[in-house]
Design a protein around this motif. Structure first.
Motif, mmCIF file in Angstrom:
data_model
loop_
_atom_site.group_PDB
_atom_site.id
_atom_site.type_symbol
_atom_site.label_atom_id
_atom_site.label_comp_id
_atom_site.label_asym_id
_atom_site.label_seq_id
_atom_site.Cartn_x
_atom_site.Cartn_y
_atom_site.Cartn_z
ATOM 1 N N TRP A 1 0.903 -1.497 -13.313
ATOM 2 C CA TRP A 1 -0.031 -2.453 -12.510
ATOM 3 C C TRP A 1 0.446 -3.656 -11.770
ATOM 4 O O TRP A 1 -0.308 -4.102 -11.042
ATOM 5 N N THR B 1 2.395 -3.408 -9.056
ATOM 6 C CA THR B 1 2.142 -3.138 -7.598
ATOM 7 C C THR B 1 0.562 -3.578 -7.064
ATOM 8 O O THR B 1 0.548 -4.038 -6.097
ATOM 9 N N SER B 2 0.112 -3.037 -7.927
ATOM 10 C CA SER B 2 -1.602 -3.136 -7.561
ATOM 11 C C SER B 2 -1.936 -4.881 -7.736
ATOM 12 O O SER B 2 -2.600 -5.285 -6.934
ATOM 13 N N CYS C 1 0.849 -1.429 -0.038
ATOM 14 C CA CYS C 1 -0.160 -0.015 0.021
ATOM 15 C C CYS C 1 0.764 1.355 -0.212
ATOM 16 O O CYS C 1 0.660 2.205 -0.623
ATOM 17 N N ALA D 1 1.528 5.033 -10.789
ATOM 18 C CA ALA D 1 0.368 4.318 -11.179
ATOM 19 C C ALA D 1 -0.530 4.673 -12.267
ATOM 20 O O ALA D 1 -0.580 6.015 -12.416
ATOM 21 N N LEU E 1 2.213 1.671 -3.493
ATOM 22 C CA LEU E 1 1.190 2.069 -4.194
ATOM 23 C C LEU E 1 1.051 3.697 -4.348
ATOM 24 O O LEU E 1 0.840 4.404 -5.323
#
Length: 154
Positions: free
Chosen positions: A128, A130-131, A36, A44, A39
């Protein structure tokens, strides 16, 4: 990853013997927090400028690199240690099925997941990653809550 595997082996067998599920929940939770934070500071798709938002533009490149490397190091340390614990927990909860069969099933699921990521890698760019990692960690955490931890192998 290597150091995390060794350290977590000592922690899991010494301080958390018989509590592999709790060990995995703790490590996955910390890993989710780290993701988190990542992010928030990594580019991002939903950020228009793509810049780091926690470290401002006045921060030096060295500072940004140190923060990123520490967070990625913590993430790797944690996940390096969870692999062996996940195999061990799987062997315990699937007993009397042999360890070879249960670990082969886990490797099959892991390889199928990797194959999916290789397949979507051409149209999902690195912003994307990390998401998607966060989705996988949170999914693993949710699945762990449904596991009934029983040590039957003796």
């Amino acid at each position: 990853l290597f150091i995390g595997s060794i350290a977590s082996g000592f922690i899991a067998s010494g301080f958390m013997r018989g509590k592999l599920k709790l060990f995995l929940i703790i490590t996955y939770s910390i890993a989710a927090v780290v993701l988190c934070i990542l992010l928030l500071i990594l580019p991002a798709p939903w950020k228009s400028d793509g810049s780091l938002i926690i470290l401002n533009d006045d921060s030096s490149t060295v500072t940004k690199n140190v923060v990123l490397n520490v967070l990625i190091g913590i993430y790797g340390f944690l996940l390096g240690g969870t692999t062996a614990a996940a195999y061990e927990l799987l062997a315990e909860v699937s007993f009397p099925v042999t360890e070879g069969t249960s670990t082969t099933a886990l490797v099959f699921v892991a390889n199928a997941t990797c194959l999916i990521f290789v397949g979507i890698g051409s149209w999902v760019n690195t912003t994307w990653e990390t998401s998607l990692s966060l989705v996988i960690i949170v999914s693993s955490l949710i699945a762990l809550f449904f596991v009934r931890e029983e040590y039957k192998r003796g």
